[in-house]
Structure formats: C-alpha cells, structure tokens
Write an enzyme that holds these catalytic residues in place. Structure first.
Site, mmCIF file in Angstrom:
data_model
loop_
_atom_site.group_PDB
_atom_site.id
_atom_site.type_symbol
_atom_site.label_atom_id
_atom_site.label_comp_id
_atom_site.label_asym_id
_atom_site.label_seq_id
_atom_site.Cartn_x
_atom_site.Cartn_y
_atom_site.Cartn_z
ATOM 1 N N THR A 121 55.509 -19.013 19.927
ATOM 2 C CA THR A 121 56.846 -19.462 20.314
ATOM 3 C C THR A 121 57.376 -18.776 21.567
ATOM 4 O O THR A 121 58.053 -19.414 22.383
ATOM 5 C CB THR A 121 57.826 -19.227 19.139
ATOM 6 O OG1 THR A 121 57.227 -19.730 17.955
ATOM 7 C CG2 THR A 121 59.144 -19.925 19.365
ATOM 8 N N ALA A 167 52.982 -13.022 15.053
ATOM 9 C CA ALA A 167 54.272 -13.666 14.731
ATOM 10 C C ALA A 167 55.476 -12.791 15.042
ATOM 11 O O ALA A 167 55.463 -11.582 14.822
ATOM 12 C CB ALA A 167 54.343 -14.102 13.276
ATOM 13 N N LYS A 214 42.161 -18.411 10.322
ATOM 14 C CA LYS A 214 43.366 -17.607 10.090
ATOM 15 C C LYS A 214 43.951 -18.094 8.766
ATOM 16 O O LYS A 214 44.359 -19.251 8.646
ATOM 17 C CB LYS A 214 44.377 -17.809 11.223
ATOM 18 C CG LYS A 214 45.733 -17.199 10.892
ATOM 19 C CD LYS A 214 46.753 -17.342 12.006
ATOM 20 C CE LYS A 214 48.149 -17.092 11.446
ATOM 21 N NZ LYS A 214 49.217 -17.162 12.427
#
Ligand SMILES: CC(=O)[C@@H](O)[C@H](O)COP(=O)(O)O
Length: 255
Positions: A206, A183, A96
């Site tokens: 997250t 993200a 990535k």
C-alpha cells in the site's frame, strides 16, 4: 544476499502487486523498486479463466520470482487449498501463508497459520507465514521448518509503521531464518528502521501503490531498504546519556 530456502535474491524488497492506479504505473513502480519478488493474492488471479482480467498481465513475470499468497483464507484448510491451486498452475512452490482471523484488523489467526504452515511444509512448499509480532509463535514457526517468518509492522494497509519494535527485535534476535517485516509500512523511514533493526527484508504494497506518485515512492523504498541494510551491517554507535565531543581536544596544545 537474501536467502529463502533454495532461493537467493539481491534485492531485499518484496513488493505487492495490488491497488495501483493503473497497470502502466504498476509496471514502472515494480521496475524502479528493484524488487525480484512479487506477491499477489491467488484468489484474485482468475488462474483458470483466461478471459478475465489478471493484474499481473502487464508485467514481464519471467523476470521475477512469484510469491503467491493465500489472502482471503480464514482457515488453514482454505489456505492449503489455495496454495495447492497456485502450485498446480505452475506459479511457484513458494507460498506466503496468510490466514486472517479478524476482518476488521486483518490480523492473522495464529493457530490456523501454524496448522497451514505445517501442512504446506509436509507438501514440500517453501513456506513464508505472515504472522503477528508474537515472539513465541515466530519460534514455533521456525521449529516447524518455515523458510522465513513475516511478522507485521502494523495492520495491513494501515501505514502506521512499526508499532512494536521491541517484539520485532526479539523475533529477529531469537530466530535464525530470514525475518521479513510484512504489512503496515507507511514511509521509507519505516522500511529503513526495519532494516536497521536487522530484518532480512521488507514486504510492502500500500505504501507504494497508494502513494501520490507510486513510481517515486517505489524508488524511495528501494533506496531506504538498501540504506537501512548498509546501516545495520556497518553497526550503529551505542546511545549515550550525555554528550561526547565529536572533535576531542584532550592532549592538544590549544585551550
Ligand atoms: C500484498 C500483501 O501481501 C499484503 O497483504 C501485505 O501484507 C502488504 O501490506 P501493506 O499493504 O500494508 O504493505
């Protein structure tokens, strides 16, 4: 099936491995998520220092495809060096590409991302660049030969969800390699919307690691990604301005 270069996966969830409250919760969340692809920052791996903590050490990594990322790189040169280090240590040939251009927003530097991707493709890597939601940049990355395009939904770790669905839908429409929304996902519904839009997968960290109950959230993400994909494949009804009766009575003898 999600196909990225020569790889095939049945799960469409790519999961980050950082920031979990502890290694046991990380392990359980990873298992429950059903993911087959784990991403991690090469720079945080202590690859050549066995005595140092390694945040993949509690996971049975043989069960997963590892997607090292170049987080921490600010230039193409740094990203290429990090990717080569990952490959040399036998992690995986998939990378990535993450080249951050602004430390406050953590938005990717488009020029350096393009340069790094070009170089790594020449070196034979399977390249998945993290990009902004710029449609033309996504097309340029595909033209270079990138194996997937990973536009952000919103800034990394922000949990803001999809802030520019229009651009993401243009990217999905105008590229033929897998588009993985990467993200900013905050909730299972964000992930489901990405999949309903036709994304090939979602990369998140997250939202799971920072949840009050990461294991439960990992399961919720798995289910929402599966549901979103099913919904996309089923084909949604068109939106209409006015109502249409769900049980039409025309032609029936009741009034
Ligand atoms: C782990 C990783 O690769 C992150 O840089 C990724 O972009 C996920 O972002 P979120 O933490 O916002 O899900």
């Amino acid at each position: 099936m999600l196909r990225i270069g020569d790889y095939e996966f049945s799960s469409r969830l790519l999961l980050g491995t950082g920031k979990y409250p502890d290694f046991d919760i990380q392990k359980e969340a990873v298992a429950v998520s059903g993911t087959e692809i784990l991403t991690f920052s090469v720079r945080r791996m202590n690859i050549f220092e066995a005595s140092q903590p390694n945040f993949l050490e509690n996971l049975d990594i043989a069960k997963y495809t590892l997607l090292p990322n170049t987080a921490g790189a600010k230039t193409a040169e740094e990203a290429v060096r990090t990717a080569k280090l990952a490959k040399a240590s036998g992690l995986c040939d998939m990378i990535k590409v993450e080249v951050i251009g602004c430390q406050k927003t953590l938005l990717p530097d488009p020029i350096e991302t393009l340069k790094a991707s070009e170089e790594l493709l020449k070196e034979g890597f399977t390249v998945l660049p993290y990009t902004s939601d710029d449609v033309l940049l996504a097309r340029r990355l595909e033209e270079l030969g990138c194996h997937a395009i990973m536009p952000g939904a919103s800034p990394i770790g922000s949990g803001q969800g999809i802030i520019n669905p229009l651009n993401l839908s243009f990217i999905i429409e105008q590229t033929s390699v897998p588009v993985i929304i990467d993200a900013g996902i905050g909730t299972p519904s964000d992930a489901a919307i990405a999949m309903e839009m036709g994304a090939s997968g979602v990369l998140l960290n997250t939202a799971v690691s920072g949840a009050k109950d990461p294991v439960k959230m990992a399961k919720a993400m798995r289910l929402s990604i599966e549901a979103g994909r099913l919904g996309f494949e089923a084909g949604r009804i068109p939106k209409k301005r006015y109502a249409t009766a769900s049980s039409p009575v025309e032609g029936m003898s009741i009034s």
